[in-house]
Every structure is written in C-alpha cells, then in structure tokens.
Enzyme design. Sequence first.
Site, PDB file in Angstrom:
ATOM      1  N   LYS A  10       5.001  23.962 -15.861  1.00 49.13           N
ATOM      2  CA  LYS A  10       5.353  24.358 -17.031  1.00 49.13           C
ATOM      3  C   LYS A  10       4.203  23.582 -18.088  1.00 49.13           C
ATOM      4  O   LYS A  10       3.466  24.067 -18.782  1.00 49.13           O
ATOM      5  CB  LYS A  10       6.545  23.910 -17.569  1.00 49.13           C
TER       6      LYS A  10
ATOM      7  N   GLU B 115       2.362  15.338  -9.128  1.00 50.15           N
ATOM      8  CA  GLU B 115       2.574  15.738  -7.808  1.00 50.15           C
ATOM      9  C   GLU B 115       2.028  16.994  -7.484  1.00 50.15           C
ATOM     10  O   GLU B 115       1.231  17.367  -6.696  1.00 50.15           O
ATOM     11  CB  GLU B 115       4.199  16.029  -7.472  1.00 50.15           C
TER      12      GLU B 115
ATOM     13  N   GLY C 211      12.472  23.816 -17.878  1.00 51.27           N
ATOM     14  CA  GLY C 211      12.132  23.762 -16.309  1.00 51.27           C
ATOM     15  C   GLY C 211      13.298  24.041 -15.428  1.00 51.27           C
ATOM     16  O   GLY C 211      13.109  24.911 -14.699  1.00 51.27           O
ATOM     17  N   ARG C 212      14.301  23.366 -15.760  1.00 51.73           N
ATOM     18  CA  ARG C 212      15.355  23.802 -14.701  1.00 51.73           C
ATOM     19  C   ARG C 212      16.071  25.064 -14.835  1.00 51.73           C
ATOM     20  O   ARG C 212      17.132  25.421 -14.147  1.00 51.73           O
ATOM     21  CB  ARG C 212      16.382  22.524 -14.730  1.00 51.73           C
TER      22      ARG C 212
ATOM     23  N   GLU D 139      20.083  16.575 -14.560  1.00 52.51           N
ATOM     24  CA  GLU D 139      19.123  16.360 -15.419  1.00 52.51           C
ATOM     25  C   GLU D 139      19.514  16.772 -16.812  1.00 52.51           C
ATOM     26  O   GLU D 139      18.957  16.346 -18.005  1.00 52.51           O
ATOM     27  CB  GLU D 139      17.859  16.963 -15.035  1.00 52.51           C
TER      28      GLU D 139
ATOM     29  N   HIS E 281      31.801  17.859   9.647  1.00 48.77           N
ATOM     30  CA  HIS E 281      31.907  17.152  10.627  1.00 48.77           C
ATOM     31  C   HIS E 281      30.869  15.807  10.266  1.00 48.77           C
ATOM     32  O   HIS E 281      30.524  15.082  11.024  1.00 48.77           O
ATOM     33  CB  HIS E 281      30.884  17.855  11.930  1.00 48.77           C
TER      34      HIS E 281
ATOM     35  N   LYS F 228       7.757   8.316 -14.840  1.00 48.31           N
ATOM     36  CA  LYS F 228       6.396   9.079 -14.683  1.00 48.31           C
ATOM     37  C   LYS F 228       5.295   8.161 -15.055  1.00 48.31           C
ATOM     38  O   LYS F 228       4.161   7.711 -14.616  1.00 48.31           O
ATOM     39  CB  LYS F 228       6.315  10.223 -15.259  1.00 48.31           C
TER      40      LYS F 228
HETATM   41  O1  F6P Z   1      11.305  15.758 -13.456  1.00 42.82           O
HETATM   42  C1  F6P Z   1      10.990  16.311 -14.879  1.00 42.82           C
HETATM   43  C2  F6P Z   1      10.494  17.607 -14.934  1.00 42.82           C
HETATM   44  O2  F6P Z   1      10.019  17.278 -16.337  1.00 42.82           O
HETATM   45  C3  F6P Z   1      11.448  18.722 -14.777  1.00 42.82           C
HETATM   46  O3  F6P Z   1      12.272  18.729 -15.972  1.00 42.82           O
HETATM   47  C4  F6P Z   1      10.687  19.826 -14.709  1.00 42.82           C
HETATM   48  O4  F6P Z   1      11.393  20.796 -14.087  1.00 42.82           O
HETATM   49  C5  F6P Z   1       9.696  19.224 -13.580  1.00 42.82           C
HETATM   50  O5  F6P Z   1       9.483  17.844 -14.113  1.00 42.82           O
HETATM   51  C6  F6P Z   1       8.417  19.867 -13.370  1.00 42.82           C
HETATM   52  O6  F6P Z   1       7.788  20.043 -14.574  1.00 42.82           O
HETATM   53  P1  F6P Z   1       6.407  20.998 -14.669  1.00 42.82           P
HETATM   54  O7  F6P Z   1       6.752  22.304 -14.476  1.00 42.82           O
HETATM   55  O8  F6P Z   1       5.836  20.834 -16.034  1.00 42.82           O
HETATM   56  O9  F6P Z   1       5.246  20.573 -13.481  1.00 42.82           O
END
Ligand code: F6P
Length: 563
Positions: free
Chosen positions: A215, A221, A275-276, A361, A392, A510
């Site tokens: 987003k 990452e 995002g979620r 979150e 188990h 972050k």
């Molecule tokens: O982990 C925090 C977060 O901001 C989430 O809310 C989001 O889904 C994720 O990082 C990824 O963010 P982006 O889609 O901006 O890479």
Amino acid sequence: MTFNRDRVALDALDTRLTQIARRLLPGATGAAEGNSVTLKALFADDSERTERLSLSVGELHLDYSKSLIDSEGLAALTKLAEASGMQGAISALFRGAKINQSEGRAALHTSLRSPESANAPHSALVSETLASLREFVDRVHSGEWTGYSGQTIDTVVNLGIGGSDLGPAMVVDALADFALNRPRVRFVSNVDPAHLARTLKGLDPATTLFIIASKTFGTLETLANARAARDWLVAASDEAAVARHFVAVSANIHAASDFGIEASNIFPLWDWVGGRFSLWSAIGLPIALGIGFEAFEELLGGAYAMDRHFETAPLHENLPVVSALLAFWYRQYGASPSTAVVPYSQDLSLFPAYLQQLYMESLGKSMSREGAALPFKTSEIIWGSAGTNGQHSYFQQLHQGTEFTPVEFIACATASVDGGDERHRQLLANCLSQSMALMNGDETSADVGADNWEPQKTIAGNRPSTTLLLKQLTPQNLGALTALYEHKVFALSVLWNINAFDQWGVELGKRLSKEVYAALSESAGSLTNQENIEAAASVESASTLDASTRALVQKISSWNTPR
Ligand code: F6P
C-alpha cells in the site's frame, strides 16, 4: 469522530455483568470457589438452549450454546452493545465516516465488495479498478501477456507482507481446490533471504511474474525482496524485462513507477482501505490470478452478503455482534487472556495467522478513541492451528491447564476433495468430540477401582467453545467467513472504544530497525552503498543503542567472519 456511548447505562450494565460473571465465569472478580452454574447445568435447565443459542447466515451456522453465558447475561450484553453506540458505529462504517480518526480516514473495505448498483461510497472507482484487474487477469490466463522471451506466465510470485500478504495467501491456500492449472501462485513476505531464495528455486525467470504488493510502497521487507527479485530477473535477461515481469498494487503510484513499473501495470489502492482489510481490493490480484476472476467475484459476493447481515440484523441476532459480545464477555469479565481458533480444515490452516494480524493489529491498543488510557484489558491473544493436529500438542492444556481458554472451532460439513468422505467424517467427529470433552470433562476415569483414585485423570470440564460450521469451503463461504471476523473485530473495537484501523505500535519497530541496521552494517564494515550511508546518517551513530542491543550487534559481527 466518536460513537454515541451512553456512559450512565454502560456503568450500570458493567455492574450487572460483573454480578452475572461471578456465577458463570471461572476467574471472574469476586467469583466464589467453583462456579455455581456450569455448562451442563445450563443445558439441563433449558431444553431449547441449542436452538436459542445458534445463528445461521447463508451457509454459515454458529452454535454458541456451549458458551458460559445464560439468557440474563446475553440480554445484558446486547444492551451493552446498544449503550456502546453499536448501531450508529455500524452505519458510520458503511457510509464512510472518518472513523479512523488518528489518521483522519474512513475504513471502507465494505465498498470493495458492494456491487456497483448498491451505490456504496467510491463505487465508480472500485468498478473501474475491478475492470482493469479483470482485463489483466484475462491477458495472463489467455497467454496474451508474455514474458521477455515470448513465453506465457506459469508462476506468479506475490511480494508483500502483513495485510499485503496474509489475506491473499490465506485465501489462495484455502481455495487450492479451485486453482486453475496456470499460473501457480507463491507468496514471499519475509526479508529473510531464505524465503525468496527457496521460492525462486526451480522457477524460470522467463515465465515468472512478480506482483509488488505494498500500500505504501515503503515497506522495507517488500522493497528489499522486490530489488532482489529484479536482480534475479535481470541476471537472466536485461533491464527492459522488468516491465514485462513486474506489476504493482499500491496507493503510492510515484514510488511504484520509480521502481520501473509501467503506469498501466500499477493497480491502485486508496487510503480508505486498511492493509489488513485489503484482500478484497487489487491486493487480491494473486487470488484472481490463482482461482480465476469469477471465483474472486464469488468471494466478494460472500463478503457482501455478510456485510448486508451485519448492517441490517438486530444486534441479538447479528452474527458478528454476538461473536464479539462473547469474546468481550470472556476477556472483560472472565480474565481469559487468549482465544484459540481451531479450524478443523487443512485448507484453513493459514486462517489463524491471518486472524492474528486482523485481530491484534486492530485491537491490541491501550488508548481509547479519544486518546485516554483504558482502565480495562483489551484484545486477547489469538492463536491456533488446524485440527486435528492441535489435539496432539496444545489440547492437553485446553483440557487440564490452570486457565480456561475459549475455543472457536471452525469446520466444513463437506469434504473438499473427492473420495475423502470417510476421513472427513473422522475429522468432524474429532472436532465435535473435542467441544464435548471440553464441556463435559471426565470425572469417572480417575476412579480406577479397588479404592484407587488417580486424580490426575480428572478432567473438570466446563470449558467453553463455539462451533462455526460452513456447509462447504467455497469462495462464497470463505468470503462470508472472513467478513464475519472483520466485523467481529470492528464490533469489539466499538465495545472497547478503540480505533481498530490504526497501528502506531508497529511504526516504532520499523524506525528502530533502521538504527540497528546501520549499526550492523557499520560493524560489518559494509557502509558502502548509498542506502547504508543514509541509514547511518539517520541515527548518527550506533552508540544510541542500549547496552544489550549493542552487545548482540557485536556478537553477531564476531560470528560473521567474511566469507
Ligand atoms: O506491519 C504494519 C503494516 O503497516 C500493516 O498494517 C500492513 O498491512 C503491512 O505493514 C504492509 O504494509 P504495506 O502494504 O504498505 O507494505
């Protein structure tokens, strides 16, 4: 904006519920030793309990009769929902009020699955984006979209993390039986180089398409993995290949273009989609590529049906609201620190991980919507894994541990694979018998005869659970299930007076990771490229780290002798 909370009524209901909890909930404040009313007694007193404490919406059926609650408790909880301003909050969600007030945004994931005719906010934008997604998906499926060597795409790799990974990955895995022959879809989220390397092993750059799903287009990452994936592609071809092998989903069109992605291959996302909550948006592109656009639309349709239910059903018959009230009840009055979500479905094995982000979150907060410290505990820990495997491992604790953990069982009435009926019956038998065992316990096995008593064999029972049955795991029903949990989370946020749509707690980590990255790079002597220099400049020096972290950095570098 704030919701209309009736403070006086809420206080009175809190007192009432505290009293009710004393006779029903283990661990409730002021509860007498051994609760006076047990689940077994609640069933014995009410022959219609199961019927009354069950709800069906479409092909989803919730039996919550094995919950530690009675009619009086349910009535008080429903009143509490009313006094919390639930109905007004639900309307505010759907009409697009800026309910995410710390970021000044609406939370309109429901618009993403509304048919255009329903005229939900932003419906024209949503339809336009769906049309461009469909066109792209058709081009990949038909073979019109080719890679740098003219071959068709056989593998799609989604590069994203958090909401840009967990939702689509869960759906693609859950609906594997609906997958088309081509392309296969893979997900890479972790910045651990092992994740990308393992995924790319055996893949052909000429037939692999990457989706950069972010987003913000600023997530460390995802960008690190995208750069590594681009290097992998370019090593086999050239820079010009990037445009044919990378598309993006992002709200940050500029950053995606700077990466080298053609404007027509950047699918938009908007700040009114969290995002979620975004799997219904263009973030769902890997879903549509994997199972086809029609099945993706069925997923949206299932979620839309749950939306209609959530918006219109009375609170006491409202599946997400009732589910939220039960979670609230255990957390607020029963001191229950966690909930286990156990899908008796291998297809849904990623569902607990997806739910952890959605739930924690959103609800892992200690400030109210108005920014005041909350005087009670909020989100419980969500955990779980597919049954029967859990039986188990951690089920021992569920049956005989010192704390009670409410369990949410999820099961599908019909098998997802042909010829699996008998084993599917075994699966269901295990699911149902676990909820029975949790409720009934076993007082008799401890008596081994001849005056011998083995107390460790006593299982006290009276442990609550709910069972959510799906007729079958179809795209439609998975959409409804997922939307059910989204709305449950929102309803809980209303009860706790929390903003479910921000995540400021994540931002600190972050920021700090940049400082530690600079320190690691410095001690590895690799501050050579612009990125590292910028990271180092942002912290001036690694000496800002605490003693423990500094020592760990030193240990890591002493173990990292140059290869
Ligand atoms: O982990 C925090 C977060 O901001 C989430 O809310 C989001 O889904 C994720 O990082 C990824 O963010 P982006 O889609 O901006 O890479």
